[in-house]
Design an enzyme around this catalytic site. Structure first.
Site, PDB file in Angstrom:
ATOM      1  N   SER A   1       0.849  -1.193   0.000  1.00 14.99           N
ATOM      2  CA  SER A   1       0.000   0.000   0.000  1.00 14.99           C
ATOM      3  C   SER A   1       0.881   1.239   0.000  1.00 14.99           C
ATOM      4  CB  SER A   1      -0.891   0.012   1.251  1.00 14.99           C
ATOM      5  OG  SER A   1      -1.561   1.254   1.379  1.00 14.99           O
TER       6      SER A   1
ATOM      7  N   SER B   1       2.104  -2.337   9.269  1.00 20.85           N
ATOM      8  CA  SER B   1       2.097  -3.649   8.608  1.00 20.85           C
ATOM      9  C   SER B   1       2.566  -3.544   7.157  1.00 20.85           C
ATOM     10  CB  SER B   1       0.701  -4.267   8.675  1.00 20.85           C
ATOM     11  OG  SER B   1      -0.214  -3.615   7.812  1.00 20.85           O
ATOM     12  N   LYS B   2       2.154  -2.499   6.467  1.00 19.38           N
ATOM     13  CA  LYS B   2       2.546  -2.363   5.070  1.00 19.38           C
ATOM     14  C   LYS B   2       4.007  -1.923   4.936  1.00 19.38           C
ATOM     15  CE  LYS B   2      -1.249  -3.756   3.170  1.00 19.38           C
ATOM     16  NZ  LYS B   2      -1.275  -5.030   2.413  1.00 19.38           N
TER      17      LYS B   2
ATOM     18  N   TYR C   1      -2.160  -0.592  10.289  1.00 22.49           N
ATOM     19  CA  TYR C   1      -2.092  -0.806   8.848  1.00 22.49           C
ATOM     20  C   TYR C   1      -0.828  -0.177   8.272  1.00 22.49           C
ATOM     21  CZ  TYR C   1      -3.677  -1.000   3.968  1.00 22.49           C
ATOM     22  OH  TYR C   1      -3.787  -1.247   2.624  1.00 22.49           O
TER      23      TYR C   1
END
Length: 254
Positions: A139, A155-156, A152
């Site tokens: 992302s 994590s990306k 998020y």
């Protein structure tokens, strides 16, 4: 691009980017193993396939610690080889440093980082035999920080670095590892995180302003990039985290 007779695993194949990637590979001649938790949804994807390739459904929760081994074994049993692994399954969750719970953090990391890691590890011995490749769906959040999606973002960023680490280790062995980094893409990702239809419509409208090219993306935009990176025609590309985001990564947070 032709992927005739190539054996490909695509996770997250029941919806959004993963679904479109799987359909595109089949239309280009690949033998795809589509992975998802919902067997009925996988059957629907199989019914939507058009082209010379094939689609075999592998129902699995890839956050289970043994799932990676079982998924790869299924692909080898079905096709006798593995050429490409696409990690497209993902989860977004809202929350800041002040209110992200342990449960949310663990859930996001399990799907967005740990599952791709295990799948990559399980796939590598077979990719070494075919000089294959891995494409991770990351992302723009891995490249830029946005507020209230802390788990998020992290994590990306971790998935991007996992991509680079694996790329440098596997390059001498002939296996390429890359990632695509989408901006806002019209899928069910945000709806599943709790957005109402009204909130999601407003979010997409706002995306016309936050993305320099003036629109959110669609799964076809991302699928094109995944197939580009997976193609043998681009065999001198590895360790890339490729923004496919309408220019979003070029902007300041607003």
């Amino acid at each position: 691009m032709s992927f005739t007779a190539k054996a490909i695993i695509v996770t997250g194949a029941t919806s959004g980017i993963g679904r479109r990637v799987a359909l595109r590979f089949v239309s280009d001649g690949a033998n795809v193993v589509g992975v998802g938790r919902d067997a009925q949804a996988l059957a629907e994807v199989a019914g939507a396939c058009e082209g010379p390739g094939t689609f075999k459904a592998c129902a699995a929760d890839i956050t289970d610690t043994d799932a990676a081994r079982r998924v790869v074994a299924f692909a080898i049993g079905a096709h006798g080889r593995l050429d490409v692994l696409v990690n497209a399954a993902g989860l977004i969750a809202t929350g800041s440093i002040e209110n992200t719970s342990d449960e949310t953090w663990d859930k996001v990391m399990a799907l967005n980082v740990e599952a791709p890691f295990r799948l990559m590890r399980a796939a590598v011995p077979h990719l070494l035999e075919t000089k294959g490749c891995i494409v991770n769906v990351s992302s723009v959040n891995g490249m830029r920080v946005f507020p209230n999606v802390l788990a998020y973002n992290v994590s990306k960023a971790a998935l991007d670095h996992l991509t680079r680490c694996a790329a440098i280790e596997l390059a001498p062995k002939g296996v390429r590892v890359n990632a695509v980094n989408p901006g806002v893409t019209v899928t069910n990702l945000h709806r599943r995180s709790g957005y109402s239809e009204e909130q999601y419509a407003a979010f997409l409208e706002r995306s016309k302003e936050t993305h320099p090219l003036g629109r959110p993306g669609n799964p076809d935009d991302i699928a094109e990039a995944v197939l580009f990176l997976a193609s043998e025609k681009n065999s001198w590309i590895t360790g890339e985290t490729m923004p496919v985001d309408g220019g979003r990564h070029l902007t300041c947070a607003r």
